[in-house]
Design a protein around this motif. Structure first.
Motif, mmCIF file in Angstrom:
data_model
loop_
_atom_site.group_PDB
_atom_site.id
_atom_site.type_symbol
_atom_site.label_atom_id
_atom_site.label_comp_id
_atom_site.label_asym_id
_atom_site.label_seq_id
_atom_site.Cartn_x
_atom_site.Cartn_y
_atom_site.Cartn_z
ATOM 1 N N LEU A 1 -30.737 126.389 -31.172
ATOM 2 C CA LEU A 1 -30.694 126.050 -29.757
ATOM 3 C C LEU A 1 -29.259 125.730 -29.345
ATOM 4 O O LEU A 1 -28.514 125.093 -30.086
ATOM 5 C CB LEU A 1 -31.599 124.851 -29.454
ATOM 6 N N SER A 2 -28.885 126.160 -28.155
ATOM 7 C CA SER A 2 -27.516 126.017 -27.672
ATOM 8 C C SER A 2 -27.290 124.669 -27.003
ATOM 9 O O SER A 2 -28.123 124.193 -26.243
ATOM 10 C CB SER A 2 -27.191 127.140 -26.686
ATOM 11 N N THR A 3 -26.154 124.053 -27.317
ATOM 12 C CA THR A 3 -25.699 122.838 -26.647
ATOM 13 C C THR A 3 -24.305 123.111 -26.086
ATOM 14 O O THR A 3 -23.399 123.487 -26.823
ATOM 15 C CB THR A 3 -25.634 121.643 -27.620
ATOM 16 N N GLY A 4 -24.143 122.938 -24.770
ATOM 17 C CA GLY A 4 -22.862 123.197 -24.122
ATOM 18 C C GLY A 4 -22.248 121.920 -23.589
ATOM 19 O O GLY A 4 -22.904 121.158 -22.886
ATOM 20 N N LEU A 5 -20.992 121.679 -23.943
ATOM 21 C CA LEU A 5 -20.244 120.533 -23.425
ATOM 22 C C LEU A 5 -19.229 121.042 -22.413
ATOM 23 O O LEU A 5 -18.432 121.944 -22.716
ATOM 24 C CB LEU A 5 -19.536 119.775 -24.550
ATOM 25 N N TYR A 6 -19.234 120.465 -21.221
ATOM 26 C CA TYR A 6 -18.356 120.885 -20.138
ATOM 27 C C TYR A 6 -17.459 119.706 -19.761
ATOM 28 O O TYR A 6 -17.943 118.657 -19.359
ATOM 29 C CB TYR A 6 -19.181 121.360 -18.938
ATOM 30 N N ARG B 1 -18.672 122.734 -40.100
ATOM 31 C CA ARG B 1 -18.546 123.843 -39.144
ATOM 32 C C ARG B 1 -19.198 125.126 -39.665
ATOM 33 O O ARG B 1 -19.717 125.926 -38.884
ATOM 34 C CB ARG B 1 -17.062 124.085 -38.857
ATOM 35 N N GLU B 2 -19.173 125.311 -40.980
ATOM 36 C CA GLU B 2 -19.745 126.534 -41.551
ATOM 37 C C GLU B 2 -21.258 126.598 -41.400
ATOM 38 O O GLU B 2 -21.867 127.653 -41.617
ATOM 39 C CB GLU B 2 -19.375 126.639 -43.040
ATOM 40 N N ARG B 3 -21.896 125.488 -40.982
ATOM 41 C CA ARG B 3 -23.344 125.467 -40.818
ATOM 42 C C ARG B 3 -23.757 125.639 -39.355
ATOM 43 O O ARG B 3 -24.896 125.364 -38.977
ATOM 44 C CB ARG B 3 -23.900 124.163 -41.377
ATOM 45 N N PHE B 4 -22.795 126.115 -38.559
ATOM 46 C CA PHE B 4 -23.066 126.444 -37.151
ATOM 47 C C PHE B 4 -22.853 127.941 -36.974
ATOM 48 O O PHE B 4 -21.831 128.493 -37.391
ATOM 49 C CB PHE B 4 -22.135 125.670 -36.223
ATOM 50 N N THR B 5 -23.828 128.601 -36.359
ATOM 51 C CA THR B 5 -23.697 130.040 -36.129
ATOM 52 C C THR B 5 -22.732 130.353 -34.987
ATOM 53 O O THR B 5 -22.201 131.446 -34.916
ATOM 54 C CB THR B 5 -25.064 130.664 -35.816
ATOM 55 N N VAL C 1 -19.521 128.415 -32.643
ATOM 56 C CA VAL C 1 -18.647 127.345 -32.167
ATOM 57 C C VAL C 1 -17.655 128.014 -31.224
ATOM 58 O O VAL C 1 -16.630 128.540 -31.639
ATOM 59 C CB VAL C 1 -17.912 126.624 -33.312
ATOM 60 N N ASP C 2 -18.000 128.039 -29.948
ATOM 61 C CA ASP C 2 -17.211 128.767 -28.945
ATOM 62 C C ASP C 2 -16.405 127.770 -28.115
ATOM 63 O O ASP C 2 -16.965 126.995 -27.335
ATOM 64 C CB ASP C 2 -18.154 129.574 -28.054
ATOM 65 N N VAL C 3 -15.083 127.791 -28.304
ATOM 66 C CA VAL C 3 -14.199 126.869 -27.603
ATOM 67 C C VAL C 3 -13.543 127.610 -26.445
ATOM 68 O O VAL C 3 -12.828 128.591 -26.641
ATOM 69 C CB VAL C 3 -13.121 126.303 -28.550
ATOM 70 N N ALA D 1 -12.119 124.669 -21.065
ATOM 71 C CA ALA D 1 -12.613 123.309 -20.880
ATOM 72 C C ALA D 1 -14.087 123.212 -21.254
ATOM 73 O O ALA D 1 -14.814 122.359 -20.741
ATOM 74 C CB ALA D 1 -12.416 122.858 -19.436
ATOM 75 N N THR D 2 -14.528 124.085 -22.154
ATOM 76 C CA THR D 2 -15.926 124.104 -22.562
ATOM 77 C C THR D 2 -16.022 124.227 -24.079
ATOM 78 O O THR D 2 -15.110 124.720 -24.749
ATOM 79 C CB THR D 2 -16.679 125.280 -21.925
ATOM 80 N N LEU D 3 -17.147 123.800 -24.595
ATOM 81 C CA LEU D 3 -17.435 123.926 -26.029
ATOM 82 C C LEU D 3 -18.925 124.172 -26.172
ATOM 83 O O LEU D 3 -19.739 123.366 -25.732
ATOM 84 C CB LEU D 3 -17.034 122.661 -26.789
ATOM 85 N N ARG D 4 -19.271 125.308 -26.776
ATOM 86 C CA ARG D 4 -20.671 125.659 -26.972
ATOM 87 C C ARG D 4 -20.972 125.686 -28.459
ATOM 88 O O ARG D 4 -20.232 126.301 -29.238
ATOM 89 C CB ARG D 4 -20.986 127.009 -26.340
#
Length: 303
Positions: free
Chosen positions: A54-59, A74-78, A80-82, A85-88
């Motif tokens: 499930l996706s969690t987005g920080l804005y 970090r290797e256990r996340f499919t 990590v999109d930076v 000003a966002t992080l998914r």
């Protein structure tokens, strides 16, 4: 006119807003979570629920240092999109409910606070899809918005309390269902959907049968779980019913049949509130215990 207790409660909410280095208030998007960072006070690490797949987005309201992101495991996340000003984040299936991962982000402008820390807590089924993180001072509008949100939450709590009182005072059996409006002249409609279910490959137990029911104000799913010989007993802790859009039905109660030495199959009942606009399926049913094992059943439909 609000009661004196309501006014006192609202006053306490406003007075406590500046007591922490990081505080939470209402977000600008319904269903989102808002976290505010201030340079004063002692450091506070906000906990964020995440779940496998499930996706969690920080804005953020400030630009991020893309090379300044620290994510434990970090290797256990499919994903990590930076962004600017966002992080998914999307955890992989390798994460285990109950695990924690520390996340640190740093801001590009160097102003205080220069960074923010979060603790990602793995939940079997739930996540926070949208999180707004603000560094600036709160405006009068945010306080007014928070008051509106608090009043709406108080109203929801009053409705829930009224419903629970009505259920408690209602008679048992069929008379109780009729008196609370759960049942009308159309009765209860059932459907066997065992053959239509799409079980997840990682399920801890096998669903021997799945039957769904619909009444005027509620729906229910009855799942019979077959436990393999030698396996640990399954004790239901919680459940979710999530539609295609990601919206969840409000689960009212869950119940599990007591264990018996004469049988390895036990029934689980999940009851949820039926939306006013009808039950639009299919749904994904997720069950979890007080431990790492989960069960996910897709393509759950109601009559």
């Amino acid at each position: 006119m609000p009661s004196s207790s309501t006014i006192v409660f609202l006053a306490l909410v406003l007075a406590s807003a500046g007591a922490f280095a990081q505080s939470e208030s209402s977000a600008s998007v319904p269903g989102a979570r808002r976290i505010e960072l201030t340079p004063e006070g002692t450091p506070f690490v906000a906990e964020i629920a995440v779940s496998a797949g499930l996706s969690t987005g920080l804005y953020f309201d400030s630009d991020l240092m893309r090379d300044g992101i620290e994510l434990e495991g970090r290797e256990r996340f499919t994903l990590v999109d930076v962004g600017q000003a966002t992080l998914r984040l999307v955890p992989s299936s390798r994460v285990i409910p109950g695990e924690h991962f520390r996340l640190v982000v740093r801001f590009k402008d160097g102003a205080a606070p220069v960074s923010a820390s979060f603790l990602l807590q793995v939940h079997p089924a739930k996540t926070v899809p949208v999180i707004e993180v603000y560094r600036g001072k709160r405006t009068l509008e945010t306080y007014q918005q928070e008051i509106r949100e608090v009043r709406a939450e108080l109203e929801r709590c009053r409705d829930e309390s009224s419903r629970l009182v009505a259920e408690h005072e209602a008679p048992a059996g069929l008379a109780g269902l009729l008196s609370t409006g759960t049942l009308d002249k159309e009765g209860v409609v059932g459907r066997v959907v065992t053959q239509d279910i799409l079980p997840s490959s990682g399920n801890a137990l096998e669903a021997a049968s799945v039957i769904t029911y619909r009444a005027k104000r509620a729906v229910a799913v009855v799942v019979t779980l077959a436990t393999k010989a030698g396996a640990q007993p399954w004790n239901l802790k919680g459940a979710t019913l999530r539609g295609r859009s990601g919206a969840e039905l409000q689960v009212l109660r869950v119940w599990q049949e007591p264990s018996s030495p004469l049988t390895q199959a036990r029934s689980i009942v999940v009851e949820a509130e039926a939306p006013d606009d009808g039950v639009q399926g299919p749904y994904s049913l997720k069950l979890w215990e007080d431990g790492p094992r989960t069960i996910t059943l897709g393509n759950v439909t109601f009559p």
